[in-house]
Design a protein around this motif. Structure first.
Motif, PDB file in Angstrom:
ATOM      1  N   LEU A  55      62.034  34.649 -17.411  1.00  0.00           N
ATOM      2  CA  LEU A  55      62.755  35.513 -16.476  1.00  0.00           C
ATOM      3  C   LEU A  55      63.886  36.225 -17.191  1.00  0.00           C
ATOM      4  CD1 LEU A  55      63.144  33.074 -13.443  1.00  0.00           C
ATOM      5  CD2 LEU A  55      61.339  34.751 -13.819  1.00  0.00           C
ATOM      6  N   ASN A  56      64.236  37.399 -16.677  1.00  0.00           N
ATOM      7  CA  ASN A  56      65.420  38.112 -17.163  1.00  0.00           C
ATOM      8  C   ASN A  56      66.310  38.410 -15.965  1.00  0.00           C
ATOM      9  OD1 ASN A  56      66.735  39.677 -19.500  1.00  0.00           O
ATOM     10  ND2 ASN A  56      66.712  41.171 -17.835  1.00  0.00           N
ATOM     11  N   VAL A  57      67.579  38.013 -16.057  1.00  0.00           N
ATOM     12  CA  VAL A  57      68.512  38.167 -14.940  1.00  0.00           C
ATOM     13  C   VAL A  57      69.623  39.132 -15.334  1.00  0.00           C
ATOM     14  CG1 VAL A  57      70.155  36.974 -13.441  1.00  0.00           C
ATOM     15  CG2 VAL A  57      67.985  35.883 -14.030  1.00  0.00           C
ATOM     16  N   ASP A  58      69.835  40.114 -14.466  1.00  0.00           N
ATOM     17  CA  ASP A  58      70.901  41.093 -14.671  1.00  0.00           C
ATOM     18  C   ASP A  58      71.733  41.137 -13.395  1.00  0.00           C
ATOM     19  OD1 ASP A  58      72.444  43.072 -15.786  1.00  0.00           O
ATOM     20  OD2 ASP A  58      71.021  44.689 -15.402  1.00  0.00           O
ATOM     21  N   LEU A  59      72.996  41.550 -13.511  1.00  0.00           N
ATOM     22  CA  LEU A  59      73.902  41.516 -12.362  1.00  0.00           C
ATOM     23  C   LEU A  59      74.852  42.709 -12.429  1.00  0.00           C
ATOM     24  CD1 LEU A  59      75.783  38.383 -11.060  1.00  0.00           C
ATOM     25  CD2 LEU A  59      77.045  40.471 -11.551  1.00  0.00           C
ATOM     26  N   ARG A  60      75.100  43.331 -11.274  1.00  0.00           N
ATOM     27  CA  ARG A  60      76.102  44.382 -11.189  1.00  0.00           C
ATOM     28  C   ARG A  60      76.457  44.660  -9.730  1.00  0.00           C
ATOM     29  NH1 ARG A  60      71.827  46.283 -13.911  1.00  0.00           N
ATOM     30  NH2 ARG A  60      70.378  47.672 -12.856  1.00  0.00           N
ATOM     31  N   PRO A  61      77.679  45.153  -9.476  1.00  0.00           N
ATOM     32  CA  PRO A  61      78.752  45.305 -10.456  1.00  0.00           C
ATOM     33  C   PRO A  61      79.310  43.942 -10.866  1.00  0.00           C
ATOM     34  CG  PRO A  61      79.602  45.704  -8.277  1.00  0.00           C
ATOM     35  CD  PRO A  61      78.114  45.531  -8.115  1.00  0.00           C
ATOM     36  N   GLN A  62      80.201  43.945 -11.842  1.00  0.00           N
ATOM     37  CA  GLN A  62      80.806  42.684 -12.259  1.00  0.00           C
ATOM     38  C   GLN A  62      81.541  42.066 -11.076  1.00  0.00           C
ATOM     39  OE1 GLN A  62      83.771  43.019 -15.351  1.00  0.00           O
ATOM     40  NE2 GLN A  62      83.836  40.818 -15.728  1.00  0.00           N
ATOM     41  N   TYR A  77      78.018  41.511  -4.986  1.00  0.00           N
ATOM     42  CA  TYR A  77      77.291  42.053  -6.123  1.00  0.00           C
ATOM     43  C   TYR A  77      75.795  41.888  -5.888  1.00  0.00           C
ATOM     44  CZ  TYR A  77      77.346  37.078  -7.388  1.00  0.00           C
ATOM     45  OH  TYR A  77      77.209  35.709  -7.375  1.00  0.00           O
ATOM     46  N   VAL A  78      74.994  42.417  -6.799  1.00  0.00           N
ATOM     47  CA  VAL A  78      73.540  42.373  -6.687  1.00  0.00           C
ATOM     48  C   VAL A  78      72.976  41.754  -7.964  1.00  0.00           C
ATOM     49  CG1 VAL A  78      71.431  43.745  -6.447  1.00  0.00           C
ATOM     50  CG2 VAL A  78      73.488  44.390  -5.194  1.00  0.00           C
ATOM     51  N   VAL A  79      71.996  40.852  -7.806  1.00  0.00           N
ATOM     52  CA  VAL A  79      71.342  40.188  -8.936  1.00  0.00           C
ATOM     53  C   VAL A  79      69.901  40.686  -9.027  1.00  0.00           C
ATOM     54  CG1 VAL A  79      70.755  37.986 -10.010  1.00  0.00           C
ATOM     55  CG2 VAL A  79      72.774  38.152  -8.533  1.00  0.00           C
ATOM     56  N   PHE A  80      69.486  41.086 -10.219  1.00  0.00           N
ATOM     57  CA  PHE A  80      68.120  41.525 -10.473  1.00  0.00           C
ATOM     58  C   PHE A  80      67.408  40.423 -11.261  1.00  0.00           C
ATOM     59  CE2 PHE A  80      70.789  45.198 -10.007  1.00  0.00           C
ATOM     60  CZ  PHE A  80      70.024  46.141  -9.341  1.00  0.00           C
ATOM     61  N   ALA A 142      62.837  40.851  -8.439  1.00  0.00           N
ATOM     62  CA  ALA A 142      63.423  40.493  -7.152  1.00  0.00           C
ATOM     63  C   ALA A 142      64.881  40.928  -7.155  1.00  0.00           C
ATOM     64  CB  ALA A 142      63.309  38.999  -6.902  1.00  0.00           C
ATOM     65  N   ILE A 143      65.354  41.348  -5.984  1.00  0.00           N
ATOM     66  CA  ILE A 143      66.723  41.847  -5.843  1.00  0.00           C
ATOM     67  C   ILE A 143      67.447  40.951  -4.852  1.00  0.00           C
ATOM     68  CG2 ILE A 143      68.144  43.830  -5.233  1.00  0.00           C
ATOM     69  CD1 ILE A 143      65.459  45.480  -5.701  1.00  0.00           C
ATOM     70  N   LEU A 144      68.499  40.307  -5.315  1.00  0.00           N
ATOM     71  CA  LEU A 144      69.261  39.361  -4.512  1.00  0.00           C
ATOM     72  C   LEU A 144      70.638  39.950  -4.207  1.00  0.00           C
ATOM     73  CD1 LEU A 144      69.657  36.418  -3.357  1.00  0.00           C
ATOM     74  CD2 LEU A 144      70.570  35.837  -5.628  1.00  0.00           C
ATOM     75  N   TYR A 145      70.955  40.087  -2.911  1.00  0.00           N
ATOM     76  CA  TYR A 145      72.248  40.622  -2.492  1.00  0.00           C
ATOM     77  C   TYR A 145      73.170  39.453  -2.139  1.00  0.00           C
ATOM     78  CZ  TYR A 145      69.784  45.068  -2.083  1.00  0.00           C
ATOM     79  OH  TYR A 145      69.049  46.198  -2.346  1.00  0.00           O
ATOM     80  N   ILE A 146      74.344  39.464  -2.727  1.00  0.00           N
ATOM     81  CA  ILE A 146      75.276  38.350  -2.519  1.00  0.00           C
ATOM     82  C   ILE A 146      76.638  38.869  -2.082  1.00  0.00           C
ATOM     83  CG2 ILE A 146      76.611  36.562  -3.710  1.00  0.00           C
ATOM     84  CD1 ILE A 146      74.182  35.842  -5.283  1.00  0.00           C
ATOM     85  N   ILE A 147      77.140  38.311  -0.997  1.00  0.00           N
ATOM     86  CA  ILE A 147      78.549  38.456  -0.630  1.00  0.00           C
ATOM     87  C   ILE A 147      79.090  37.031  -0.616  1.00  0.00           C
ATOM     88  CG2 ILE A 147      80.216  39.223   1.094  1.00  0.00           C
ATOM     89  CD1 ILE A 147      78.244  41.321   2.012  1.00  0.00           C
ATOM     90  N   MET A 234      68.919  51.548 -12.806  1.00  0.00           N
ATOM     91  CA  MET A 234      69.129  51.254 -11.393  1.00  0.00           C
ATOM     92  C   MET A 234      70.577  50.824 -11.168  1.00  0.00           C
ATOM     93  SD  MET A 234      66.271  52.051 -10.142  1.00  0.00           S
ATOM     94  CE  MET A 234      66.592  51.581  -8.449  1.00  0.00           C
ATOM     95  N   ARG A 235      71.184  51.392 -10.128  1.00  0.00           N
ATOM     96  CA  ARG A 235      72.584  51.102  -9.835  1.00  0.00           C
ATOM     97  C   ARG A 235      72.761  50.832  -8.340  1.00  0.00           C
ATOM     98  NH1 ARG A 235      75.432  52.543 -14.366  1.00  0.00           N
ATOM     99  NH2 ARG A 235      74.488  54.077 -15.750  1.00  0.00           N
ATOM    100  N   VAL A 236      73.929  50.291  -7.988  1.00  0.00           N
ATOM    101  CA  VAL A 236      74.290  50.040  -6.588  1.00  0.00           C
ATOM    102  C   VAL A 236      75.631  50.733  -6.347  1.00  0.00           C
ATOM    103  CG1 VAL A 236      74.329  48.275  -4.791  1.00  0.00           C
ATOM    104  CG2 VAL A 236      73.319  47.748  -7.006  1.00  0.00           C
TER     105      VAL A 236
END
Length: 421
Positions: A55-62, A77-80, A142-147, A234-236
């Motif tokens: 798996l490769n995990v990316d996250l933005r914004p910081q 933030y959002v996790v890819f 997969a796109i994970l939205y986190i608050i 891809m950006r948010v």
């Protein structure tokens, strides 16, 4: 004996020799087919062994702490999560951890992950909650939205880590360091530093009110959309954004009931003065896009094609320092009072609220990003210096209170007391 009989006898001898050969060949072929089928079956039933899930995990914004007008401290933030596997995985649980202490800060179980507002897999399977939303197909993201809530008074973690637990698979094993096999399918991301800096404190972008923060900070609204704008990234950009619409005491954005045909000038916020939220320099001042026509149906009716150049209508980007840019969109054409290179002061009028671009009604779109491109940057948290919070969706006098250094969430009602610092 006639010659023809001799030839016949000779042919029979050949036939007698060929029959055994054909039988042998057929038997060999049959053995090959059966063997191949069995080999294939064996291969299909073979256990896949991996030392680490690919798996490769990316996250933005910081991640960065901000306080909402619901009096919650959060990091949004959002996790890819991209799978490089050639087999499907199904999320069972996702934990957000303090990377230093290992403490679990938030957990999302199967039910939570079935909500497409929380977790989506490209291309999106469904807009409804479903177990299928937890499936991460081979080669997909997969796109994970986190608050993430941070309890008042608690220490803000210096870094976050994400632990992904997947449903067991009878055909998949992870090889432990001691060589044993396990069906526990777990992957852990690298630590992501939390931005320790304070978020920018901004003045009002408008005067008076109440202004409803449509599509404010929340899961599942249009401002959580991902954008690939001009470049392959891809950006948010609008995660902390607001579509600010002026409302009356009933929460309506134009007099109700309204006729079958409506015009932009019927809306309470149309033509309102838009203000600089901070001292800064104008880096974009895009004008000349005609306004859309409001429709009773709520559809967008643009007089020009929807393109990268027209989507925001007439818009301004203001460099407010620290690598941050304040964005304002959908101005009335010809109303911009600044140009690129101008230095502005907080409270200075920039233009008038309109509905140019991808807009269904007159409103001011506002957000802050980390690059001078409205949809080509990642959204950044911010807070307004102060405003009167008047409830959500419909003004509520009993809920009215003055708040300071807060970011509005979805449907918050804001009245800005003054344009002066």
């Amino acid at each position: 004996m006639p010659a023809r009989y001799g030839l016949s006898l000779q042919g029979r001898k050949v036939i007698h020799k060929v029959k055994p050969l054909l039988a042998t060949a057929f038997a060999a072929l049959l053995a090959f087919v059966v063997g191949s089928s069995a080999w294939g079956q064996s291969r299909r039933e073979e256990i896949i062994r991996v030392r680490t899930l690919p798996l490769n995990v990316d996250l933005r914004p910081q991640p960065q702490l901000v306080t909402t007008d619901a009096d919650q401290r959060v990091m949004a933030y959002v996790v890819f999560i991209t799978s490089w596997a050639d087999y499907n995985l199904t999320f069972a649980r996702i934990d957000v951890e303090d990377a230093n202490s290992g403490a679990v800060l938030a957990s999302y179980d199967r039910k939570a992950l079935e909500d497409p507002a929380r977790l989506r897999t490209t291309r999106f399977i469904t807009s409804k909650a479903s177990p299928g939303n937890r499936v991460l197909p081979a080669g997909r993201t997969a796109i994970l939205y986190i608050i993430l809530p941070v309890t008042a008074g608690s220490t803000v973690p210096k870094a976050l880590r994400h632990r992904f637990t997947f449903e067991p698979d009878d055909k998949l094993r992870i090889v432990r360091d001691d060589g044993s096999l396990t069906t526990e399918l777990v992957a852990v991301s690298e630590p992501v530093p939390v931005n320790p800096a304070a978020v920018p404190v901004l003045g009002p972008p408008l005067e008076g009110g109440p202004w409803r923060c449509g599509n404010g900070l929340a899961l599942g609204n249009s401002h959580t959309s991902l954008y690939s704008f001009r470049t392959a990234q891809m950006r948010v950009p609008q995660l902390f954004g607001c579509d600010l619409l002026k409302v009356d005491s009933g929460g309506n954005i134009l007099p109700s009931p309204f006729p079958n045909q409506i015009t932009a000038s019927m809306f309470y916020g149309y033509g309102a003065k838009v203000l600089a939220v901070a001292d800064g320099r104008v880096v974009v001042a895009h004008d000349g896009i005609p306004e859309s026509t409001p429709q009773v149906s709520g559809e967008v009716s643009m007089p020009v094609p929807l393109t990268n150049a027209t989507v925001a209508g007439n818009w301004i980007a203001l460099d407010i320092g620290g690598g941050r840019y304040a964005f304002y969109a959908h101005f009335q054409p010809g109303s911009l009072r600044v140009k690129v290179g101008d230095r502005v002061r907080a409270g200075q009028v920039l233009g008038l609220v309109g509905m140019a671009g991808n807009a269904v009604n007159p409103h001011l779109h506002f957000h802050v990003g980390n690059a001078p491109s409205l949809n080509g940057s990642d959204g950044e948290p911010y807070v307004f210096r102060d405003y009167v919070f008047e409830g959500r969706s419909v003004p509520d006098k009993t809920a009215a209170r003055r708040v300071e250094r807060r970011v509005p969430v979805e449907n918050s009602l804001l009245t800005f007391p003054s344009a002066k610092p």
